[in-house]
Design an enzyme around this catalytic site. Structure first.
Site, PDB file in Angstrom:
ATOM      1  N   GLY A  31      -5.433   3.256  -5.134  1.00  0.00           N
ATOM      2  CA  GLY A  31      -5.883   2.950  -6.486  1.00  0.00           C
ATOM      3  C   GLY A  31      -5.194   3.787  -7.544  1.00  0.00           C
ATOM      4  CG  LEU A  33      -3.202   0.047  -8.389  1.00  0.00           C
ATOM      5  CD1 LEU A  33      -3.221  -1.463  -8.195  1.00  0.00           C
ATOM      6  CD2 LEU A  33      -2.833   0.747  -7.079  1.00  0.00           C
ATOM      7  CD  GLU A  35       4.544   1.941 -15.156  1.00  0.00           C
ATOM      8  OE1 GLU A  35       3.946   2.838 -14.504  1.00  0.00           O
ATOM      9  OE2 GLU A  35       4.560   1.911 -16.391  1.00  0.00           O
ATOM     10  CG  HIS A  37       0.574   1.749  -6.740  1.00  0.00           C
ATOM     11  ND1 HIS A  37       0.150   2.717  -7.611  1.00  0.00           N
ATOM     12  CD2 HIS A  37       0.406   2.272  -5.498  1.00  0.00           C
ATOM     13  CE1 HIS A  37      -0.268   3.776  -6.943  1.00  0.00           C
ATOM     14  NE2 HIS A  37      -0.107   3.546  -5.655  1.00  0.00           N
ATOM     15  CG  ASP A 150       3.962   8.710  -0.561  1.00  0.00           C
ATOM     16  OD1 ASP A 150       3.703   9.899  -0.749  1.00  0.00           O
ATOM     17  OD2 ASP A 150       3.566   7.808  -1.304  1.00  0.00           O
ATOM     18  CB  SER A 185       2.871  10.565  -8.547  1.00  0.00           C
ATOM     19  OG  SER A 185       1.717  11.101  -7.929  1.00  0.00           O
ATOM     20  NE  ARG A 187      -2.567  14.117  -4.996  1.00  0.00           N
ATOM     21  CZ  ARG A 187      -2.483  13.456  -3.832  1.00  0.00           C
ATOM     22  NH1 ARG A 187      -1.378  12.801  -3.533  1.00  0.00           N
ATOM     23  NH2 ARG A 187      -3.495  13.446  -2.981  1.00  0.00           N
TER      24      ARG A 187
HETATM   25  O1  PAF Z   1       0.249   5.976   0.137  1.00  0.00           O
HETATM   26  C1  PAF Z   1      -0.971   5.845  -0.042  1.00  0.00           C
HETATM   27  O2  PAF Z   1      -1.440   5.553  -1.150  1.00  0.00           O
HETATM   28  C2  PAF Z   1      -1.910   6.051   1.138  1.00  0.00           C
HETATM   29  O3  PAF Z   1      -1.478   7.073   1.960  1.00  0.00           O
HETATM   30  C3  PAF Z   1      -2.172   4.765   1.945  1.00  0.00           C
HETATM   31  C4  PAF Z   1      -0.898   4.250   2.603  1.00  0.00           C
HETATM   32  C5  PAF Z   1      -2.724   3.693   1.023  1.00  0.00           C
HETATM   33  C6  PAF Z   1      -3.197   5.032   3.039  1.00  0.00           C
HETATM   34  O4  PAF Z   1      -4.413   5.449   2.510  1.00  0.00           O
END
Ligand code: PAF
Length: 282
Positions: A31, A33, A35, A37, A150, A185, A187
């Site tokens: 969640g 979200l 750009e 995502h 990631d 991110s 974060r």
């Molecule tokens: O990358 C993420 O946001 C999380 O690690 C994931 C893949 C949704 C798993 O919770």
């Protein structure tokens, strides 16, 4: 675009799609979200008939002293992002829907999870593998989309799918950056104005390391030393790691002779940020 909260509803909708011969793409998220995502959802909807996005802040992948409680959430905003990017269904379960009382089965992994974020966040990848395996079993997608930011997570998921014979194609998508270079991110929302400025040292060091590789440097220690020096000069930055690892095993290497990954994790104030570059044409 529909939002559902239960496993039964996702199963019913996706089973109907499969019955109609439609392909299903899947974008797992926690969640808030951005750009990055949206680019995954766009890639999925361009290559599949239907796209499912999960929005689940997975408690299992957070350590005791990590930011689960403060992690940003805004499901209404998330719905708009998914809709605009072409998603068809959001799965937004409560933790009790994903982890019923007595839950006691886990997916764990050795080797690939021993370095980088796995070293600093010991429970993280067990939580990621477990939830992603569960989500794959619920959604049963043809393809699933993960960001290259990631990078270790992407490698771990690919390995899990291979080890456990999951019939799902894993697609890695490019890092999306702000105009100033900062990797997108959820974060980043924690950062104050001065921390946002300081956080640019991550991408600056990544671009410098990448330039050294492109100019022919193959000594991992030299690249790491230059990057470390640059990051250490930023007073608000505290290095967790700056490493170059084999792309297949995620183990540290001395010389870049095979495809590799240069990955960094740096605290800016209290916020831990990651960034990386792939070295694929060696
Ligand atoms: O990358 C993420 O946001 C999380 O690690 C994931 C893949 C949704 C798993 O919770």
């Amino acid at each position: 675009m529909k939002l559902v909260k239960t496993i039964a509803e996702v199963r019913e909708i996706t089973a109907e799609w499969r019955k109609q011969g439609l392909t299903v793409g899947f974008v797992p998220t926690m969640g808030y979200l951005h750009e990055g995502h949206a680019s995954l959802i766009e890639a999925s909807s361009a290559n599949n008939d239907k796209t499912v996005v999960s929005v689940f802040l997975n408690p299992m992948q957070f350590g005791a002293n990590e930011d689960l409680a403060s992690y940003p959430r805004d499901i209404e905003r998330d719905q708009k992002v998914v809709e605009a990017a072409g998603g068809d269904l959001i799965f937004n379960p409560e933790p009790s829907e994903m982890y019923h009382e007595g839950f006691s089965s886990f997916v764990d992994m050795t080797v690939l999870t021993e370095e980088l974020c796995g070293l600093s966040r010991p429970v993280h990848f067990r939580g990621v593998c477990t939830v992603v395996a569960k989500l794959f079993n619920i959604v049963k997608p043809d393809r699933a989309y993960f960001g290259k930011k990631d990078a270790q997570q992407l490698a771990v998921i690919r390995h899990m799918v291979d080890d456990l014979n999951m019939d799902i194609e894993i697609i890695g998508c490019p890092i999306i950056r702000e105009e100033n270079g900062l990797a997108k991110s959820s974060r980043n929302t924690y950062l104050s104005a001065s921390e946002q400025e300081a956080a640019l040292v991550l991408s600056r060091s990544i671009f410098m390391g990448e330039k050294m590789v492109n100019e022919g440097e193959r000594d991992a220690e030299k690249i790491i030393a230059e990057m470390t020096q640059m990051i250490s000069a930023e007073p608000l930055a505290k290095i967790d790691y700056v490493k170059i690892v084999d792309l297949g095993t995620m183990q540290q290497i001395q010389r870049i002779e095979k495809p590799a990954l240069c990955a960094i994790a740096v605290y800016i104030g209290k916020t831990r940020l990651i960034d990386n570059f792939f070295i694929e044409n060696v």
